[in-house]
Scaffold this motif. Sequence first.
Motif, PDB file in Angstrom:
ATOM      1  N   ARG A  23       0.824  -1.404   0.092  1.00 40.67           N
ATOM      2  CA  ARG A  23       0.045   0.039  -0.088  1.00 40.67           C
ATOM      3  C   ARG A  23       0.841   1.359   0.097  1.00 40.67           C
ATOM      4  O   ARG A  23       0.368   2.419  -0.700  1.00 40.67           O
ATOM      5  N   LEU A  24       1.966   1.163   0.463  1.00 40.35           N
ATOM      6  CA  LEU A  24       2.930   2.375   0.739  1.00 40.35           C
ATOM      7  C   LEU A  24       3.917   2.502  -0.561  1.00 40.35           C
ATOM      8  O   LEU A  24       4.563   3.445  -0.788  1.00 40.35           O
ATOM      9  N   GLY A  25       3.476   1.547  -1.608  1.00 38.83           N
ATOM     10  CA  GLY A  25       4.144   1.705  -2.886  1.00 38.83           C
ATOM     11  C   GLY A  25       5.563   1.092  -2.824  1.00 38.83           C
ATOM     12  O   GLY A  25       6.414   1.572  -3.966  1.00 38.83           O
ATOM     13  N   VAL A  26       5.995   0.439  -1.639  1.00 43.52           N
ATOM     14  CA  VAL A  26       7.463  -0.035  -1.810  1.00 43.52           C
ATOM     15  C   VAL A  26       7.487  -1.347  -2.799  1.00 43.52           C
ATOM     16  O   VAL A  26       6.631  -2.239  -2.708  1.00 43.52           O
ATOM     17  N   SER A  27       8.637  -1.139  -3.519  1.00 43.54           N
ATOM     18  CA  SER A  27       8.668  -2.406  -4.527  1.00 43.54           C
ATOM     19  C   SER A  27       9.392  -3.672  -3.695  1.00 43.54           C
ATOM     20  O   SER A  27      10.207  -3.816  -2.890  1.00 43.54           O
ATOM     21  N   PRO A  28       8.912  -4.955  -4.029  1.00 44.57           N
ATOM     22  CA  PRO A  28       9.686  -6.036  -3.708  1.00 44.57           C
ATOM     23  C   PRO A  28      11.182  -6.089  -3.851  1.00 44.57           C
ATOM     24  O   PRO A  28      11.978  -6.561  -2.901  1.00 44.57           O
ATOM     25  N   ASP A  29      11.785  -5.528  -4.953  1.00 43.98           N
ATOM     26  CA  ASP A  29      13.358  -5.479  -5.084  1.00 43.98           C
ATOM     27  C   ASP A  29      13.548  -4.750  -4.121  1.00 43.98           C
ATOM     28  O   ASP A  29      14.819  -4.761  -3.597  1.00 43.98           O
ATOM     29  N   THR A  30      13.287  -3.560  -3.935  1.00 39.96           N
ATOM     30  CA  THR A  30      13.626  -2.739  -2.551  1.00 39.96           C
ATOM     31  C   THR A  30      13.867  -3.468  -1.290  1.00 39.96           C
ATOM     32  O   THR A  30      14.660  -3.308  -0.497  1.00 39.96           O
ATOM     33  N   VAL A  31      12.700  -4.309  -0.840  1.00 43.75           N
ATOM     34  CA  VAL A  31      12.748  -5.108   0.191  1.00 43.75           C
ATOM     35  C   VAL A  31      13.837  -5.970   0.078  1.00 43.75           C
ATOM     36  O   VAL A  31      14.537  -6.192   1.236  1.00 43.75           O
ATOM     37  N   THR A  32      14.236  -6.632  -0.882  1.00 32.32           N
ATOM     38  CA  THR A  32      15.131  -7.681  -1.198  1.00 32.32           C
ATOM     39  C   THR A  32      16.475  -7.331  -0.922  1.00 32.32           C
ATOM     40  O   THR A  32      17.276  -7.690  -0.097  1.00 32.32           O
ATOM     41  N   VAL A  33      16.822  -6.030  -1.547  1.00 31.02           N
ATOM     42  CA  VAL A  33      18.441  -5.414  -1.430  1.00 31.02           C
ATOM     43  C   VAL A  33      18.215  -4.787   0.230  1.00 31.02           C
ATOM     44  O   VAL A  33      19.450  -4.793   0.695  1.00 31.02           O
ATOM     45  N   LEU A  68       9.441 -11.385   3.079  1.00 34.86           N
ATOM     46  CA  LEU A  68       8.354 -10.354   2.740  1.00 34.86           C
ATOM     47  C   LEU A  68       8.484 -10.117   0.978  1.00 34.86           C
ATOM     48  O   LEU A  68       7.492  -9.851   0.680  1.00 34.86           O
ATOM     49  N   ASP A  69       9.561  -9.823   0.597  1.00 36.72           N
ATOM     50  CA  ASP A  69       9.638  -9.698  -0.858  1.00 36.72           C
ATOM     51  C   ASP A  69       8.766 -10.653  -1.971  1.00 36.72           C
ATOM     52  O   ASP A  69       7.971 -10.212  -2.521  1.00 36.72           O
ATOM     53  N   GLY A  70       8.863 -11.990  -1.422  1.00 30.54           N
ATOM     54  CA  GLY A  70       8.065 -12.901  -2.204  1.00 30.54           C
ATOM     55  C   GLY A  70       6.325 -12.629  -1.850  1.00 30.54           C
ATOM     56  O   GLY A  70       5.947 -12.958  -3.125  1.00 30.54           O
ATOM     57  N   GLY A  83      13.266 -11.167 -10.413  1.00 27.58           N
ATOM     58  CA  GLY A  83      12.998 -10.981  -8.894  1.00 27.58           C
ATOM     59  C   GLY A  83      13.463 -12.308  -8.635  1.00 27.58           C
ATOM     60  O   GLY A  83      14.060 -12.257  -7.287  1.00 27.58           O
ATOM     61  N   ALA A  84      13.264 -13.292  -8.733  1.00 30.42           N
ATOM     62  CA  ALA A  84      13.838 -14.679  -8.416  1.00 30.42           C
ATOM     63  C   ALA A  84      15.352 -14.847  -8.189  1.00 30.42           C
ATOM     64  O   ALA A  84      15.873 -15.088  -7.297  1.00 30.42           O
ATOM     65  N   PHE A  85      15.838 -14.330  -9.334  1.00 36.67           N
ATOM     66  CA  PHE A  85      17.314 -14.173  -9.513  1.00 36.67           C
ATOM     67  C   PHE A  85      17.850 -13.205  -8.432  1.00 36.67           C
ATOM     68  O   PHE A  85      18.897 -13.598  -7.763  1.00 36.67           O
ATOM     69  N   LEU A  86      17.367 -12.075  -8.434  1.00 38.61           N
ATOM     70  CA  LEU A  86      17.931 -11.067  -7.349  1.00 38.61           C
ATOM     71  C   LEU A  86      17.560 -11.735  -6.085  1.00 38.61           C
ATOM     72  O   LEU A  86      18.593 -11.342  -5.477  1.00 38.61           O
ATOM     73  N   ASP A  87      16.574 -12.290  -5.457  1.00 38.64           N
ATOM     74  CA  ASP A  87      16.325 -12.810  -4.462  1.00 38.64           C
ATOM     75  C   ASP A  87      17.612 -13.665  -4.008  1.00 38.64           C
ATOM     76  O   ASP A  87      18.108 -13.804  -2.939  1.00 38.64           O
ATOM     77  N   SER A  88      17.756 -14.576  -4.903  1.00 40.23           N
ATOM     78  CA  SER A  88      18.880 -15.903  -4.737  1.00 40.23           C
ATOM     79  C   SER A  88      20.035 -15.283  -4.412  1.00 40.23           C
ATOM     80  O   SER A  88      20.784 -15.778  -3.728  1.00 40.23           O
TER      81      SER A  88
END
Length: 208
Positions: A23-33, A68-70, A83-88
């Motif tokens: 809801r806050l507009g945060v992207s999953p990639d941001t959370v991952t990094v 969280l990112d997933g 996203g899967a590549f970045l997370d791994s």
Amino acid sequence: MLSTNARGFAQAAFGPAARLLVRLGVSPDTVTVTGTVLSSTAALTLLPTGHLTAGALVLGVLVLFDNLDGQMARLTGTESRWGAFLDSTMDRLADAAVFSGVAVWALRYLDGALGNLTAGLALVCLVLGGVVPYAKARAESLGMTADVGLAERADRLLVVLVAVLLVGLGLPAAVLTVALALLALASAYTVLQRMRTVHTQSRPGGAA
């Protein structure tokens, strides 16, 4: 293996946080990094300086938040190969930081052979912790599977962080040494299991 159960707990516990971040507009990639940066910073500052209890607790929370990112990607329909590549990739960096922090602590705070052995085992776990997921990923890139093994990422982190916590609470340092030795053996066995599984599939008539 604890990965499935841990994932289910994290989904139930941190689902509200995932929805809030969406809801806050945060992207999953941001959370991952961000999670990787925080985990690596905690591991490389708290553990080498002897703050084992704080380090284990902080890292334990961050490991749970790694789900969280997933969850966010599924909520927003943005699951992707990137996203899967970045997370791994970020997971490998965070894991390396944890075992490196343990190794540095052992060399700084443990005397003689025990310190060298503990640090060496931490580095062995670091290396094998990279080979375990690589074996699975390489198998999948060749059209085969390697979904077997004792030491998935959640299992490896649980073992090392619980051992770090126990030593931080006053148990002998040998507890961590033994835990790392068992973890190294489990990781090596997992690699062998995956190699055997892929070898069987690669034979003529082998099942994929």
